[in-house]
Design a protein around this motif. Structure first.
Motif: not given
Length: 80
Positions: A64-80
Motif C-alpha cells: 500500500a505504501q509503494k502504491a501511494s508513493e508511486l501515485a504521488e511521484l506520477l502526480s508530481q510528474k504530471r504537474l511538472a
C-alpha cells in the motif's frame, strides 16, 4: 515486452517483476486478465523509480505504501 523479457533486461527475477505489477508499483499494460506487457516508456519509468528510491526503502515498505508513493511521484510528474 513480456514480464519475462523485462526481468531479463533488468537482471531481476520474474517473481519480482510480477510482485511489482501485481501491487501496481511499476507501470504496465494489462491487455486482459492474464496478459501483462511493458512498453519502452514503462521500462524508462521503472529505471527512474529505482534511482529515486533506495533499495532498502523498497524492502521495508508495504504494498500500500509503494502504491501511494508511486501515485504521488506520477502526480508530481504530471504537474511538472
Amino acid at each position: 515486452m513480456s514480464p519475462e523479457q523485462l526481468a531479463e533486461r533488468l537482471g531481476v527475477s520474474l517473481r519480482m517483476v510480477r510482485e511489482m505489477y501485481y501491487t501496481n508499483t511499476w507501470p504496465h499494460l494489462r491487455l486482459n486478465k492474464r496478459t501483462v506487457r511493458f512498453t519502452e516508456h514503462h521500462y524508462e519509468q521503472i529505471l527512474e523509480l529505482s534511482e529515486k528510491r533506495p533499495a532498502t526503502l523498497v524492502r521495508k515498505t508495504t504494498s500500500a505504501q509503494k502504491a501511494s508513493e508511486l501515485a504521488e511521484l506520477l502526480s508530481q510528474k504530471r504537474l511538472a
